[in-house]
Scaffold this active site. Structure first.
Site, PDB file in Angstrom:
ATOM      1  CD  GLU A  21      -2.533   1.464   2.551  1.00  0.00           C
ATOM      2  OE1 GLU A  21      -3.515   0.740   2.787  1.00  0.00           O
ATOM      3  OE2 GLU A  21      -2.118   2.345   3.337  1.00  0.00           O
ATOM      4  CG  PHE A  23       0.959   8.037   1.882  1.00  0.00           C
ATOM      5  CD1 PHE A  23       1.340   9.352   1.633  1.00  0.00           C
ATOM      6  CD2 PHE A  23       1.812   7.242   2.649  1.00  0.00           C
ATOM      7  CE1 PHE A  23       2.535   9.863   2.126  1.00  0.00           C
ATOM      8  CE2 PHE A  23       3.014   7.739   3.142  1.00  0.00           C
ATOM      9  CZ  PHE A  23       3.370   9.055   2.877  1.00  0.00           C
TER      10      PHE A  23
HETATM   11  P1  FAD Z   1     -17.583   1.702   7.791  1.00  0.00           P
HETATM   12  O1  FAD Z   1     -17.478   0.344   7.248  1.00  0.00           O
HETATM   13  O2  FAD Z   1     -18.692   2.524   7.258  1.00  0.00           O
HETATM   14  O3  FAD Z   1     -17.688   1.570   9.363  1.00  0.00           O
HETATM   15  C1  FAD Z   1     -17.338   2.592  10.275  1.00  0.00           C
HETATM   16  C2  FAD Z   1     -17.878   2.293  11.652  1.00  0.00           C
HETATM   17  O4  FAD Z   1     -19.230   2.562  11.680  1.00  0.00           O
HETATM   18  C3  FAD Z   1     -17.755   0.851  12.122  1.00  0.00           C
HETATM   19  O5  FAD Z   1     -17.562   0.850  13.493  1.00  0.00           O
HETATM   20  C4  FAD Z   1     -19.067   0.256  11.816  1.00  0.00           C
HETATM   21  O6  FAD Z   1     -19.342  -0.832  12.645  1.00  0.00           O
HETATM   22  C5  FAD Z   1     -19.982   1.422  12.054  1.00  0.00           C
HETATM   23  N1  FAD Z   1     -21.141   1.415  11.157  1.00  0.00           N
HETATM   24  C6  FAD Z   1     -21.264   2.154  10.055  1.00  0.00           C
HETATM   25  N2  FAD Z   1     -22.461   1.924   9.468  1.00  0.00           N
HETATM   26  C7  FAD Z   1     -23.052   1.022  10.217  1.00  0.00           C
HETATM   27  C8  FAD Z   1     -24.308   0.389  10.129  1.00  0.00           C
HETATM   28  N3  FAD Z   1     -25.152   0.641   9.124  1.00  0.00           N
HETATM   29  N4  FAD Z   1     -24.597  -0.502  11.061  1.00  0.00           N
HETATM   30  C9  FAD Z   1     -23.766  -0.759  12.079  1.00  0.00           C
HETATM   31  N5  FAD Z   1     -22.572  -0.188  12.206  1.00  0.00           N
HETATM   32  C10 FAD Z   1     -22.246   0.705  11.299  1.00  0.00           C
HETATM   33  N6  FAD Z   1      -9.279   6.399   5.391  1.00  0.00           N
HETATM   34  C11 FAD Z   1      -9.120   7.331   4.429  1.00  0.00           C
HETATM   35  O7  FAD Z   1      -9.535   8.487   4.601  1.00  0.00           O
HETATM   36  N7  FAD Z   1      -8.509   7.026   3.249  1.00  0.00           N
HETATM   37  C12 FAD Z   1      -8.050   5.787   2.978  1.00  0.00           C
HETATM   38  O8  FAD Z   1      -7.503   5.537   1.890  1.00  0.00           O
HETATM   39  C13 FAD Z   1      -8.194   4.777   3.976  1.00  0.00           C
HETATM   40  N8  FAD Z   1      -7.749   3.504   3.758  1.00  0.00           N
HETATM   41  C14 FAD Z   1      -7.977   2.537   4.713  1.00  0.00           C
HETATM   42  C15 FAD Z   1      -7.597   1.226   4.450  1.00  0.00           C
HETATM   43  C16 FAD Z   1      -7.827   0.220   5.381  1.00  0.00           C
HETATM   44  C17 FAD Z   1      -7.409  -1.201   5.060  1.00  0.00           C
HETATM   45  C18 FAD Z   1      -8.443   0.532   6.617  1.00  0.00           C
HETATM   46  C19 FAD Z   1      -8.678  -0.526   7.634  1.00  0.00           C
HETATM   47  C20 FAD Z   1      -8.824   1.848   6.892  1.00  0.00           C
HETATM   48  C21 FAD Z   1      -8.610   2.855   5.953  1.00  0.00           C
HETATM   49  N9  FAD Z   1      -9.001   4.177   6.172  1.00  0.00           N
HETATM   50  C22 FAD Z   1      -8.828   5.131   5.203  1.00  0.00           C
HETATM   51  C23 FAD Z   1      -9.588   4.549   7.448  1.00  0.00           C
HETATM   52  C24 FAD Z   1     -11.125   4.443   7.415  1.00  0.00           C
HETATM   53  O9  FAD Z   1     -11.645   5.376   6.507  1.00  0.00           O
HETATM   54  C25 FAD Z   1     -11.615   4.715   8.819  1.00  0.00           C
HETATM   55  O10 FAD Z   1     -11.276   3.679   9.674  1.00  0.00           O
HETATM   56  C26 FAD Z   1     -13.082   5.069   8.914  1.00  0.00           C
HETATM   57  O11 FAD Z   1     -13.304   5.588  10.214  1.00  0.00           O
HETATM   58  C27 FAD Z   1     -14.005   3.883   8.728  1.00  0.00           C
HETATM   59  O12 FAD Z   1     -14.075   3.454   7.440  1.00  0.00           O
HETATM   60  P2  FAD Z   1     -14.829   2.097   7.066  1.00  0.00           P
HETATM   61  O13 FAD Z   1     -14.865   1.971   5.616  1.00  0.00           O
HETATM   62  O14 FAD Z   1     -14.323   0.995   7.872  1.00  0.00           O
HETATM   63  O15 FAD Z   1     -16.304   2.534   7.585  1.00  0.00           O
END
Ligand code: FAD
Length: 613
Positions: A21, A23
């Site tokens: 990965e 950035f």
């Molecule tokens: P989601 O999957 O939407 O979840 C976020 C939280 O909300 C979880 O706790 C989930 O349980 C809860 N939640 C949301 N919707 C619901 C629902 N309907 N029901 C129940 N619970 C819900 N950030 C960046 O800005 N840019 C990047 O390029 C980036 N790359 C990443 C790559 C990886 C591998 C990881 C692990 C993280 C990355 N992040 C990045 C960070 C990420 O954006 C944050 O962790 C963000 O806070 C959550 O994103 P997510 O897609 O996991 O969110």
């Protein structure tokens, strides 16, 4: 190609894999540095590389541009991260359409972190509130085109990490239930947040499986590189750090080198354990740095830096785009693959098997036979010139090629140094890796040729049935044999050319083509002649012939090759400097010669013929 298909193929073959990965850097120079690093790291054959989406969408344009170049110039299967932060649906749609157009087929769909200075994630008007909605949207609007990956959290998402054990347990399982929804909506692969407690990851995978999540789960490994960075990252992500790790780090925190080495040792131990418990591959958070990630993978046995695998003698674009069928390239661009990719990006089909039959009469490259008119131009690509971006780069090149040039002897000395591995930058090569490994057997001869005024810019030694796994000459699948005709391409003075031509004519097995910058090609090759330069014989396959000497492409190449005297080298010096005018003089009067010894078994030594020995 979708990552899940590549991963399933690896699983079928019982092979483990890794990915990197990166950035988006903040400056143009940083971007160029990243691409140099990518070039080197992609040679280790990661199953894919991904590029993050800056917090709050701050790097959207750069991320899109880097993803495009990664897929189409670095030629690695690319995944682009995409987040919902500050992205109304129209913006998401346009980003997805853009990457689809350029052949990037994999998206890591995320909610995103709040932008800098903001505490909580806020839904932008007309946007999505979570990754689940983004996954659903991509599937609804783009069908099966994209491979979709989603984020997983072995210790639960940081928002759900609380002191109260009962509440924590509830949050953890709610997170897993939600992850299952993301997978059910179209997520085909999970990459996890960083962690340092491997047993936590193992339990997380078991818990995911227990609720029916069956897709591959790749552990995100962040090598510890600095103490400060480690504290910041683990604090931000609320990562649990086992006591033996924090104790060990506390003891060495003021010694940067010791911290880095500890990070490598720890990464090795983590990866070994992960592979031991059946994890199919590891995903390295490189932080745009090479050393730690590569050192870990090398020690774990996932890469062998002494044997960089080459599927073909040149790097090809990953499948999934129209270039997938490309199988033959003219030798001229061996050290300038990006220029070749740029020149041919508008082609709608590519030679497969034979340049002569497929390249000229079929497909788009047909007009290569009429003076190469179909090759696109390079002019509007600023990054094609290594020195377009920074003074630091110019300094590096001056250090390699001379602060000023006193005369032709100084020019010859640069070619000699390149041949002998004393400089790795070269005006006729895009990378900075020095003379290609497969040319190493020619080092001594190249130095002699340079001293005699034959300035070699491209070459290959004769190869007569070397195993395809040979550490320097090998390419393609194991179990095959590879071949190559000796090839030399060089500049020489008009006088040297006059003396050389009768020597070349005296050896009937040598074919050659030559020209000055302004002249028309001369030699003993017909305008439509194509000579196979490398070929390989593999079990159960037709003969593969990836590199040719194509007379019809020579006029296009010669214009580029002569142009590089000025654009890559002369541009280092002042407009009125003697150095610049010396190089301009050589470019304006010297001859470019491409010669091949057809008799690769018993023919006279090609360098010897050129040297008159
Ligand atoms: P989601 O999957 O939407 O979840 C976020 C939280 O909300 C979880 O706790 C989930 O349980 C809860 N939640 C949301 N919707 C619901 C629902 N309907 N029901 C129940 N619970 C819900 N950030 C960046 O800005 N840019 C990047 O390029 C980036 N790359 C990443 C790559 C990886 C591998 C990881 C692990 C993280 C990355 N992040 C990045 C960070 C990420 O954006 C944050 O962790 C963000 O806070 C959550 O994103 P997510 O897609 O996991 O969110």
């Amino acid at each position: 190609m979708k990552l899940i298909d590549k991963i399933n193929q690896k699983l079928k073959e019982g092979k483990t894999f890794f990915s990197f990965e990166f950035f988006p850097p903040r400056t143009e120079e940083g971007v160029e540095n990243l691409f140099e690093r990518l070039d080197r790291m992609v040679a280790y054959a990661p199953i894919f590389c991904d590029i993050t989406w800056g917090a709050g969408g701050s790097t959207a344009d750069v991320t899109l541009d880097i993803a495009t170049r990664m897929q189409n110039q670095v030629c690695v299967e690319t995944m682009m991260h995409l987040t919902c932060t500050n992205m109304p649906v129209e913006k998401l749609e346009s980003a997805l359409k853009e990457v689809k157009k350029v052949g990037v087929q994999n998206i890591l769909a995320l909610r995103g972190d709040p932008p800098k200075g903001q505490e909580k994630f806020e839904v932008v008007e007309g946007g999505f509130s979570c990754a689940l909605d983004l996954v659903k949207y991509i599937r609804k609007e783009f069908g099966d085109f994209f491979g979709i990956c989603v984020a997983g959290y072995p210790e639960a998402h940081p928002d759900g990490i609380v002191e109260d054990p009962q509440q924590m347990e509830k949050n953890y399982w709610a997170d897993i239930a939600y992850l299952k929804q993301k997978v059910d909506a179209g997520g085909e692969l999970i990459i996890t947040q960083l962690f340092y407690d491997v047993e936590r990851f193992v339990q997380f995978v078991a818990d995911c499986r227990s609720v029916g999540i069956t897709v591959p789960i790749l552990p995100g490994i962040m090598p510890i590189m600095t103490y400060g960075g480690f504290k910041r990252m683990t604090g931000f992500c609320k990562t649990k750090v086992p006591a033996e790790i924090s104790d060990a780090l506390e003891a060495i925190k003021d010694n940067d080198e010791a911290v880095k080495n500890f990070g490598i040792d720890l990464g090795v131990r983590m990866c070994r354990r992960l592979l031991e418990v059946g994890t199919p591959g590891v995903h390295m958070y490189t932080l745009n740095l090479e050393k730690s990630a590569v050192a870990i993978l090398e020690r774990v046995g996932l890469i062998d830096t002494s044997r960089v695998p080459r599927p073909l003698p040149w790097r090809h674009i990953p499948s999934g785009t129209s270039r997938v069928v490309e199988a033959v390239r003219p030798v001229f661009w061996s050290n300038r693959p990006k220029a070749y990719l740029k020149r041919t990006q508008e082609w709608t089909s590519y030679p497969a098997g034979s340049w002569a039959t497929n390249g000229r009469r079929g497909g788009a490259p047909a007009a290569a036979s009429s003076g190469g008119a179909v090759y696109g131009s390079l002019s509007e690509q600023p990054y094609m010139s290594r020195h377009s971006c920074s003074e630091a780069r110019r300094e590096k090149a001056r250090a390699a090629w001379g602060a000023e040039l006193g005369g032709v002897e100084d020019v010859k000395a640069v070619f000699k140094k390149y041949a002998q591995g004393e400089v790795s930058l070269f005006p006729w090569a895009e990378g900075e890796a020095g003379l290609p490994a497969e040319c190493a057997p020619l080092r001594e001869q190249l130095a002699q040729l340079a001293a005699a005024g034959y300035l070699v810019i491209n070459c290959q030694p004769g190869v007569n049935g070397a195993p395809s796994t040979h550490p320097t000459s090998g390419w393609g699948a194991p179990g095959g044999y590879v071949y190559g005709r000796p090839y030399l391409e060089f500049f020489c003075s008009p006088e040297a050319w006059e003396a050389l031509r009768p020597r070349l004519d005296a050896v009937p097995s040598v074919s050659y083509i030559a020209s000055t910058a302004a002249g028309s090609p001369a030699g003993n090759m017909g305008a439509d002649d194509v000579i196979g330069l490398t070929w390989g014989v593999f079990p159960g396959k037709e003969v593969v012939q990836p590199t040719v000497l194509c007379a019809a492409s020579f006029p296009v190449w010669k214009e580029e090759a002569f142009g590089l005297w000025a654009s890559e080298w002369g541009a280092l010096y002042g407009a009125d400097s003697a150095s610049r005018s010396l190089l301009a003089g050589l470019a304006g009067s010297w001859v470019l010669v491409a010669a091949v010894q057809n008799d690769y078994v018993a023919g006279a030594d090609l360098a010897g013929v050129v040297l008159g020995q």
